[in-house]
Scaffold this motif. Sequence first.
Motif, short mmCIF file in Angstrom:
data_model
loop_
_atom_site.label_atom_id
_atom_site.label_comp_id
_atom_site.label_asym_id
_atom_site.label_seq_id
_atom_site.Cartn_x
_atom_site.Cartn_y
_atom_site.Cartn_z
N UNK A 550 0.82 -1.22 0.00
CA UNK A 550 0.00 0.00 0.00
C UNK A 550 0.85 1.26 0.00
N UNK A 551 0.47 2.19 -0.86
CA UNK A 551 1.16 3.47 -0.93
C UNK A 551 0.60 4.38 0.15
N UNK A 552 1.45 4.82 1.06
CA UNK A 552 1.01 5.64 2.19
C UNK A 552 0.90 7.10 1.75
N UNK A 553 -0.13 7.38 0.96
CA UNK A 553 -0.32 8.73 0.43
C UNK A 553 -0.52 9.74 1.54
N UNK A 554 -1.13 9.31 2.65
CA UNK A 554 -1.39 10.21 3.76
C UNK A 554 -0.08 10.72 4.37
N UNK A 555 1.03 9.97 4.17
CA UNK A 555 2.34 10.38 4.68
C UNK A 555 3.21 10.99 3.59
N UNK A 556 2.59 11.25 2.43
CA UNK A 556 3.32 11.92 1.36
C UNK A 556 4.02 10.98 0.39
N UNK A 557 3.86 9.67 0.55
CA UNK A 557 4.49 8.73 -0.38
C UNK A 557 3.85 8.84 -1.76
N UNK A 558 4.66 8.74 -2.79
CA UNK A 558 4.18 8.86 -4.16
C UNK A 558 4.11 7.49 -4.82
N UNK A 559 3.06 7.23 -5.60
CA UNK A 559 2.95 5.96 -6.30
C UNK A 559 3.86 5.85 -7.52
N UNK A 560 4.34 6.99 -8.01
CA UNK A 560 5.21 7.00 -9.19
C UNK A 560 6.65 7.02 -8.73
N UNK A 561 7.43 6.02 -9.15
CA UNK A 561 8.80 5.88 -8.66
C UNK A 561 9.77 5.74 -9.84
N UNK A 562 11.06 5.76 -9.51
CA UNK A 562 12.12 5.58 -10.51
C UNK A 562 11.93 6.52 -11.70
N UNK A 563 11.63 7.79 -11.40
CA UNK A 563 11.48 8.81 -12.43
C UNK A 563 10.42 8.42 -13.47
N UNK A 564 9.35 7.80 -12.97
CA UNK A 564 8.22 7.46 -13.84
C UNK A 564 8.27 6.08 -14.45
N UNK A 565 9.34 5.32 -14.19
CA UNK A 565 9.46 4.00 -14.81
C UNK A 565 8.71 2.91 -14.04
N UNK A 566 8.35 3.19 -12.80
CA UNK A 566 7.61 2.22 -12.01
C UNK A 566 6.41 2.89 -11.36
N UNK A 567 5.27 2.21 -11.40
CA UNK A 567 4.05 2.73 -10.79
C UNK A 567 3.50 1.68 -9.84
N UNK A 568 3.28 2.07 -8.59
CA UNK A 568 2.70 1.17 -7.58
C UNK A 568 1.28 1.62 -7.33
N UNK A 569 0.31 0.78 -7.66
CA UNK A 569 -1.08 1.24 -7.67
C UNK A 569 -1.94 0.56 -6.61
N UNK A 570 -1.32 0.11 -5.50
CA UNK A 570 -2.12 -0.33 -4.35
C UNK A 570 -2.39 0.90 -3.50
N UNK A 571 -3.57 1.45 -3.65
CA UNK A 571 -3.93 2.66 -2.91
C UNK A 571 -4.88 2.40 -1.77
N UNK A 572 -5.21 1.13 -1.52
CA UNK A 572 -6.05 0.83 -0.37
C UNK A 572 -7.53 0.66 -0.68
N UNK A 573 -7.86 -0.13 -1.69
CA UNK A 573 -9.26 -0.48 -1.88
C UNK A 573 -9.81 -1.13 -0.60
N UNK A 574 -8.96 -1.94 0.04
CA UNK A 574 -9.35 -2.61 1.27
C UNK A 574 -9.55 -1.59 2.39
N UNK A 575 -10.74 -1.63 3.02
CA UNK A 575 -11.03 -0.68 4.10
C UNK A 575 -10.04 -0.83 5.24
N UNK A 576 -9.51 -2.05 5.43
CA UNK A 576 -8.55 -2.28 6.50
C UNK A 576 -7.28 -1.47 6.31
N UNK A 577 -6.95 -1.11 5.05
CA UNK A 577 -5.72 -0.38 4.76
C UNK A 577 -5.93 1.13 4.61
N UNK A 578 -7.18 1.57 4.56
CA UNK A 578 -7.43 2.98 4.27
C UNK A 578 -6.89 3.95 5.31
N UNK A 579 -6.89 3.58 6.62
CA UNK A 579 -6.23 4.49 7.58
C UNK A 579 -4.73 4.63 7.30
#
Length: 665
Positions: A550-579
């Motif tokens: 899960x990408x911790x967007x609430x802490x400022x983590x970005x899903x786009x990494x390696x200057x755009x070459x990698x994208x991590x798209x687990x943003x927390x569909x699961x309610x257990x991970x949303x906090x």
Amino acid sequence: MKDYKQITTETIRQDSRYLDLLSHNFPTIADASTEIINLEAILNLPKGTEHFLADLHGEYEAFQHVLRNASGSIKRKVNEIFGNTLREMEKKELCTLIYYPEQKLQLVKEKETDLEDWYVITLNQLVKVCQNVSSKYTRSKVRKALPKEFSYIIQELLHESSMDPNKQAYINVIISTIIDTDRADDFITALCKLIQRLTIDSLHILGDIFDRGPGPHIIMDTLCNYHNFDIQWGNHDILWMGAAAGNDCNIANVLRMAMRYGNLSAIEDGYGINLLPLATFAMETYADDPCGFFQPKIDKASSPYTEKTIRLIAQMHKAITVIQLKLEAETIKRRPEFEMEDRLLLHHIDFKKKAFTLGGKDYEMRDCYFPTVNPEDPYRLTEEEQEIVSKLHHSFVSSEKLKKHMKCLFRYGCMYNVCNSNLLFHASMPLNEDGTLKEVEILGEKYKGRNLLERVGQLIRTAYFAENDNPEKDFAVDFVWYLWCGKNSPAFDKSKMATFERYFLTDKETHREIKGHYYELRDREDICDMIMDEFGVEGEHRHIINGHVPVKAVKGEKPIKANGKLMVIDGGFSKAYQPETGIAGYTLVYHSRGFELVQHEPFTSTQKAIEEGIDIKSTTQIVELSSKRMMVKDTDKGKELMVQINDLKKLLLAYQNGLMKERAV
């Protein structure tokens, strides 16, 4: 079409057998040339829109809504088409109708005073939206997507211009006839579903459909009937695949997860698994145990469960956890090559001191009540536990619904996929500390990178499909459990799965699961390039797309990494991970003009979406724009079509030069 330089008489003769077969489908010069013209035209259409989703974890309502609204694309199109000609409330109502036509129609009919006028206005609006979303496709492709019942009528409406007064009169007659013959509801429903279908050309699911949320079986039902999709298996999917293959460790883990998140309905109602034997055993065995650390992770205020049921789930949770630890010990002892002896922990419990002793150090235990554990032989199942395991095993391997969903997972799924210069896999690529590909030994052979993922995929299929006399069958069934929690598993890639420690030890340092090197090194462009080279990913703009962490967007983590070459798209569909993430999922959208990342806020409910028009609030971030619009010719499909065109040109020349005769039609 005039470029025949690379086609010679010799090349035609070399391919004569294939061209003879091709001539059955295109028997004349006219047929071959028409198909060439058709395919050349398709190459110059804009590429279809791809949607990427990951880590759905049973959240079926949010998933279905994202499919219905195409991650906000339909709302944007409605705004573009109608601009200021419709009020915001009218556009919201139209969008809700497109998402949920059957349910919205019922509400409209209850309150609308002039239903015929509403039908006329709405049908005209839907036709405009449908014309817009179908404009990037050939008539042939649209025709194949049409419901048979209304195919001819929809084609007429889509391809007639209302700007011509005569044509508008023609359209009005069609619409009024639809209403007069009481087919308006069915026609509206058909148009709405067509809009949904055409807005998403293809869907990529990057793993973890199962566990945590209440409806993985509903998600699977939706996917099995979807028009164009693929799945890259995640660790939770593999866990269920192993359970369906009859691995008792996997079955225990599946049930433990269900108890942990209070999702009994998916097990019992979704797949018909009989939990009564486990419930009866748990109530009797843990009658005097508060099972405080086994309370399900649910919101008691909104939960349908009574206090009595919650206590029963906690008892079942503890019962299956202890059974799981014993079952896993059997596998670990049987498979020393898994190198998991450090996960044998029950014999380190000092029952007299009520402490856990390891490496000369005592650790405080949260819970030391183990009525089924014999200190002299801690890993042996009691007779009752063994009977429960046998009954659960039978339920899983006999579930017809589970068999249907496994067939779908195997048919449309694999460990990785390369599509349009994108490498898709769920979790990890095992790496050494220096960034080189890590070799993993399986049955005496070493594998790494692409070969590792392909070998893993083969063994998962062997576990499920192979006959019992297959020499790899027994190993494969055990290996599917290893993929769930083994340190060299590309679906897991951590030092350990700290199940025992998290449940029973207070020292949080023992709970740590150290991630493999991939998770830190993937931020580097050179590492991403090396991995993409390994998989033969080509193209000026190529990417790796992952889920799993899960990408911790609430802490400022970005899903786009390696200057755009990698994208991590687990943003927390699961309610257990949303906090933890601060959001409720991502959709990565790849259309003809580039990549957009759509960030979703929590979904309220389907009921509120229908009754109040409450949509998922989504924020779109442009990830990468193409300098020129991508056409079909720039895609993998385009490459296939160009090969077909070249073959047809050979056939056409063979006809024209007399090397082959046209067939009688």
